[in-house]
Structure formats: structure tokens, C-alpha cells
Design an enzyme around this catalytic site. Sequence first.
Site, PDB file in Angstrom:
ATOM      1  N   THR A 146       0.852  -1.199   0.000  1.00  0.00           N
ATOM      2  CA  THR A 146       0.000   0.000   0.000  1.00  0.00           C
ATOM      3  C   THR A 146       0.886   1.246   0.000  1.00  0.00           C
ATOM      4  O   THR A 146       0.634   2.209  -0.745  1.00  0.00           O
ATOM      5  CB  THR A 146      -0.895   0.008   1.264  1.00  0.00           C
ATOM      6  OG1 THR A 146      -1.480  -1.281   1.436  1.00  0.00           O
ATOM      7  CG2 THR A 146      -1.973   1.059   1.170  1.00  0.00           C
ATOM      8  N   TRP A 147       1.908   1.204   0.806  1.00  0.00           N
ATOM      9  CA  TRP A 147       2.843   2.340   0.924  1.00  0.00           C
ATOM     10  C   TRP A 147       3.570   2.557  -0.402  1.00  0.00           C
ATOM     11  O   TRP A 147       3.632   3.684  -0.911  1.00  0.00           O
ATOM     12  CB  TRP A 147       3.832   2.024   2.045  1.00  0.00           C
ATOM     13  CG  TRP A 147       4.696   3.142   2.519  1.00  0.00           C
ATOM     14  CD1 TRP A 147       4.570   4.471   2.221  1.00  0.00           C
ATOM     15  CD2 TRP A 147       5.816   3.033   3.398  1.00  0.00           C
ATOM     16  NE1 TRP A 147       5.549   5.188   2.862  1.00  0.00           N
ATOM     17  CE2 TRP A 147       6.320   4.324   3.600  1.00  0.00           C
ATOM     18  CE3 TRP A 147       6.430   1.955   4.049  1.00  0.00           C
ATOM     19  CZ2 TRP A 147       7.437   4.575   4.413  1.00  0.00           C
ATOM     20  CZ3 TRP A 147       7.529   2.204   4.855  1.00  0.00           C
ATOM     21  CH2 TRP A 147       8.025   3.498   5.033  1.00  0.00           C
ATOM     22  N   HIS A 203       1.385  -9.618  -6.893  1.00  0.00           N
ATOM     23  CA  HIS A 203       2.003 -10.423  -5.830  1.00  0.00           C
ATOM     24  C   HIS A 203       2.654 -11.687  -6.400  1.00  0.00           C
ATOM     25  O   HIS A 203       3.130 -12.522  -5.644  1.00  0.00           O
ATOM     26  CB  HIS A 203       0.945 -10.837  -4.800  1.00  0.00           C
ATOM     27  CG  HIS A 203       0.498  -9.750  -3.856  1.00  0.00           C
ATOM     28  ND1 HIS A 203       1.356  -8.816  -3.314  1.00  0.00           N
ATOM     29  CD2 HIS A 203      -0.725  -9.468  -3.322  1.00  0.00           C
ATOM     30  CE1 HIS A 203       0.675  -8.012  -2.497  1.00  0.00           C
ATOM     31  NE2 HIS A 203      -0.581  -8.378  -2.487  1.00  0.00           N
ATOM     32  N   SER A 223       1.391  -9.375  10.302  1.00  0.00           N
ATOM     33  CA  SER A 223       0.515  -8.414   9.627  1.00  0.00           C
ATOM     34  C   SER A 223      -0.614  -9.147   8.887  1.00  0.00           C
ATOM     35  O   SER A 223      -1.788  -8.760   8.961  1.00  0.00           O
ATOM     36  CB  SER A 223       1.334  -7.566   8.649  1.00  0.00           C
ATOM     37  OG  SER A 223       0.512  -6.664   7.969  1.00  0.00           O
ATOM     38  N   LYS A 235      -0.526  -0.996  12.237  1.00  0.00           N
ATOM     39  CA  LYS A 235       0.447  -0.332  13.119  1.00  0.00           C
ATOM     40  C   LYS A 235       1.545   0.350  12.321  1.00  0.00           C
ATOM     41  O   LYS A 235       2.078   1.366  12.722  1.00  0.00           O
ATOM     42  CB  LYS A 235       1.102  -1.351  14.039  1.00  0.00           C
ATOM     43  CG  LYS A 235       0.291  -1.775  15.231  1.00  0.00           C
ATOM     44  CD  LYS A 235       1.206  -2.542  16.168  1.00  0.00           C
ATOM     45  CE  LYS A 235       0.500  -2.983  17.420  1.00  0.00           C
ATOM     46  NZ  LYS A 235       1.367  -3.858  18.231  1.00  0.00           N
ATOM     47  N   GLY A 236       1.941  -0.295  11.227  1.00  0.00           N
ATOM     48  CA  GLY A 236       3.006   0.264  10.391  1.00  0.00           C
ATOM     49  C   GLY A 236       4.341   0.345  11.109  1.00  0.00           C
ATOM     50  O   GLY A 236       5.085   1.304  10.946  1.00  0.00           O
TER      51      GLY A 236
HETATM   52  P1  PAP Z   1      -1.315  -5.745   0.815  1.00  0.00           P
HETATM   53  O1  PAP Z   1      -0.237  -6.656   0.344  1.00  0.00           O
HETATM   54  O2  PAP Z   1      -2.571  -6.470   1.192  1.00  0.00           O
HETATM   55  O3  PAP Z   1      -1.544  -4.605  -0.108  1.00  0.00           O
HETATM   56  P2  PAP Z   1       0.475  -4.245   2.454  1.00  0.00           P
HETATM   57  O4  PAP Z   1       0.185  -2.834   2.197  1.00  0.00           O
HETATM   58  O5  PAP Z   1       1.631  -4.865   1.761  1.00  0.00           O
HETATM   59  O6  PAP Z   1      -0.823  -5.123   2.209  1.00  0.00           O
HETATM   60  O7  PAP Z   1       0.726  -4.474   4.000  1.00  0.00           O
HETATM   61  C1  PAP Z   1       0.020  -3.851   5.013  1.00  0.00           C
HETATM   62  C2  PAP Z   1       1.041  -3.448   6.062  1.00  0.00           C
HETATM   63  O8  PAP Z   1       1.684  -2.236   5.653  1.00  0.00           O
HETATM   64  C3  PAP Z   1       0.407  -3.162   7.410  1.00  0.00           C
HETATM   65  O9  PAP Z   1       1.417  -3.487   8.349  1.00  0.00           O
HETATM   66  P3  PAP Z   1       1.104  -3.854   9.887  1.00  0.00           P
HETATM   67  O10 PAP Z   1      -0.009  -4.847   9.879  1.00  0.00           O
HETATM   68  O11 PAP Z   1       2.359  -4.416  10.430  1.00  0.00           O
HETATM   69  O12 PAP Z   1       0.722  -2.571  10.539  1.00  0.00           O
HETATM   70  C4  PAP Z   1       0.166  -1.676   7.320  1.00  0.00           C
HETATM   71  O13 PAP Z   1      -0.020  -1.046   8.570  1.00  0.00           O
HETATM   72  C5  PAP Z   1       1.440  -1.220   6.644  1.00  0.00           C
HETATM   73  N1  PAP Z   1       1.314   0.075   5.974  1.00  0.00           N
HETATM   74  C6  PAP Z   1       0.291   0.524   5.217  1.00  0.00           C
HETATM   75  N2  PAP Z   1       0.531   1.753   4.777  1.00  0.00           N
HETATM   76  C7  PAP Z   1       1.730   2.130   5.277  1.00  0.00           C
HETATM   77  C8  PAP Z   1       2.511   3.313   5.174  1.00  0.00           C
HETATM   78  N3  PAP Z   1       2.104   4.363   4.489  1.00  0.00           N
HETATM   79  N4  PAP Z   1       3.707   3.335   5.807  1.00  0.00           N
HETATM   80  C9  PAP Z   1       4.141   2.278   6.516  1.00  0.00           C
HETATM   81  N5  PAP Z   1       3.442   1.129   6.653  1.00  0.00           N
HETATM   82  C10 PAP Z   1       2.242   1.048   6.039  1.00  0.00           C
END
Ligand code: PAP
Length: 330
Positions: free
Chosen positions: A74-75, A133, A163, A290-291
Site C-alpha cells: 500500500t505504501w 504479488h 501483519s 500499526k506500520g
Molecule cells: P497488501 O499486500 O494487502 O496490499 P500491504 O500494504 O503490503 O498489504 O501491508 C500492510 C502493512 O503495511 C500493514 O502493516 P502492519 O499490519 O504491520 O501494521 C500496514 O499497517 C502497513 N502500511 C500501510 N501503509 C503504510 C505506510 N504508508 N507506511 C508504513 N506502513 C504502512
Amino acid sequence: METSKMPPITEENLQELLLTLPSEKNIDGTNSLYLYQGAWIPGFNLRGVDSFQRRFIAQDTDIIVASMPKSGTTWLKALAFSVAERHIYGPRESPLLSTSPHELVRFFETDLYSKDQPPDLEQLPPPRIFGCHSHYANLPESIRDSKCKVVYICRNPLDQIVSFFQFAHKFKLDDGTSLLSLDECYENICRGVQSQGPFWDNVLGYWKASLERPDKVLFLKYEELKEDIVLNLKKLAEFLGLPFTDKEEEEGVIEEISRLCSFDNLRNLEVNKNGVRPLSGAPNSAFFRKGEVGDWANYLSPSMAEKFFNIVEEKLAGSGLSFKTSQESA
Ligand code: PAP
């Protein structure tokens, strides 16, 4: 264009094919994972994977954001979009302020090719930016053979699985099915069993490609982006052939993009607090938890981590790719 010698997967032959493939339980406890072309794929996703491989034709100007699920996709989608489209939208009028990164940069396998009717992508203006993916070896030939750019993001695999586990819980339908326990997920990942796994095969495919063709594949780590987003944004922009100019640097464009795409900023936008993914029904908020780096230590014991990292180390041996293993540096 048909690229595979196998017949296309259709609704009619899917069940027959599934009976021939090794299968394991997915994290959600119901949908099975199937080992297809060396990758564990959820059964509902196989037709999308097959259709993407057969039908997608890359253009030299395309940008592909690739990852294992839950590795920072997402990031990276938000960052790549902001860098590539910055001449059209400055950070203050970015579509990211009102649209999920997953709508602006759509996944091939679960969005674009998940329907019977293949999408018409020819008319999209360049640069087209997509997410995927799939393993590198399973990408359509035109992605590997064209001049399009592939940006891959990986993450400490224990944070990745925690996650994913938390995502599955947040997204769980109240239909009586029980999710795998974290211990069961852990046992599975030690055997490489997880969506789009084995982890080591997914990362190694892109890692090796990034070494062989550094102009084609950029390999990023979530933890390094966390450590120094400005440096990594510059790296990304240069790789995409769109380096930041001195004027942009002076005006603080890099910092503005990093702020726009930061976890706290994106998470607090109305669309990401209350929006829903159209096809899957997943709440956008589930993509922002949580990020943090090292959250695995709140869920897994040091001995579990050690055993898993030993497996990963063995699998990655000789590749030059490694992950930090201590809790502090995660
Ligand atoms: P996806 O493969 O389903 O698209 P993806 O975005 O790769 O998911 O992973 C989600 C993780 O990225 C989450 O991590 P966590 O569960 O450990 O918190 C999410 O919080 C984190 N994430 C989403 N956006 C950001 C961002 N802008 N900066 C840092 N971490 C992020």
C-alpha cells in the site's frame, strides 16, 4: 495473446485442476491454498493469476509494484504513484487524498484479471502503474522482456506474517469459520506455506533479477524505507527515470511526498478510515494497522523467531540477501 501451453483455467476446468494440485489450509481457515507453478495461491485467485499471465501485454512505460502480501505494498503504491504522477498532481492535490492507493494502482491478479472479461488497459495513459504479488518467474513474458520497470518491496517475514494474521482477523466474516491460530500459521510459514509463498522463493526471484538487471528491477526493503524515506524516494525516482530536480529538492517536494504517503497521514484520511475495497469488501482501514518494524516480537517467542530465521538464512544462503534477526533491529 496466449502465452502458456496449458489450456486456460476456466470455471469448467478449475475444479478438475484443483484436484491435481497439492493443497493446504489458508490463513482464513476455509479457502485453500494450492501449489501452482511453484507458488501457493488461494483457490479463488487461480483464474486471475492465469488470466493475467496469458493476457497482460506490458508497455515499456509501465511501472509494476510487486511484493509478497503485507510487505508494504500500500505504501509503495502510494509512493510510486506520487513520484510518477507528480507533474500532473502535486502532493496537495493528489488523488491519494480521496482515493485508496489500491484503487489508483490496481492489482493484476485480484482486481484487473479476476473477472471473466479481461480489462481493456490499452487506452490508459502512460505511465500505467499496476500491483502484483506473483513470483518473478511467473510474470507474463512481456513484463520480463519489455523495458517496463518493476519495483519490489520486501519485509522482515515475521512482521509480514503477523501483519497478514491480523489482517485476516480484521477482515474475518462472521460466518462461523475459524481462522488458523498464529501457531498454525507459524508452522505453515516454516514450510513455505502462505499466500504467494514460499517467502524465500518470492523474494529471491526479484532479488536475483535486481542483481542481473538493476535497470529493470529495483529491490526495496520496508525497514529501509522506514529508516530513510527521503533517500529511498530519490532512489525510486531515479530508477523510474524521473529523478527529482534541484528545484524540486529545494522546494521540499520529496519531503511533501513522504508526508503525503506516511502511515499516519494515509491512515487518517476519510477514504482510508471508512472506505471499502469494491471487489473484496475489505475495509480500507484494514490496510493500515500499526506500520511498525519488529511488531512480531509481541506475538512470537524468541525461539520461534530463531528457528524461522535459521530456515530463511539457509534458503537465502549464497544469494547476498539477508534479514536482520534481532528484536531491536528486526
Ligand atoms: P497488501 O499486500 O494487502 O496490499 P500491504 O500494504 O503490503 O498489504 O501491508 C500492510 C502493512 O503495511 C500493514 O502493516 P502492519 O499490519 O504491520 O501494521 C500496514 O499497517 C502497513 N502500511 C500501510 N501503509 C503504510 C505506510 N504508508 N507506511 C508504513 N506502513 C504502512
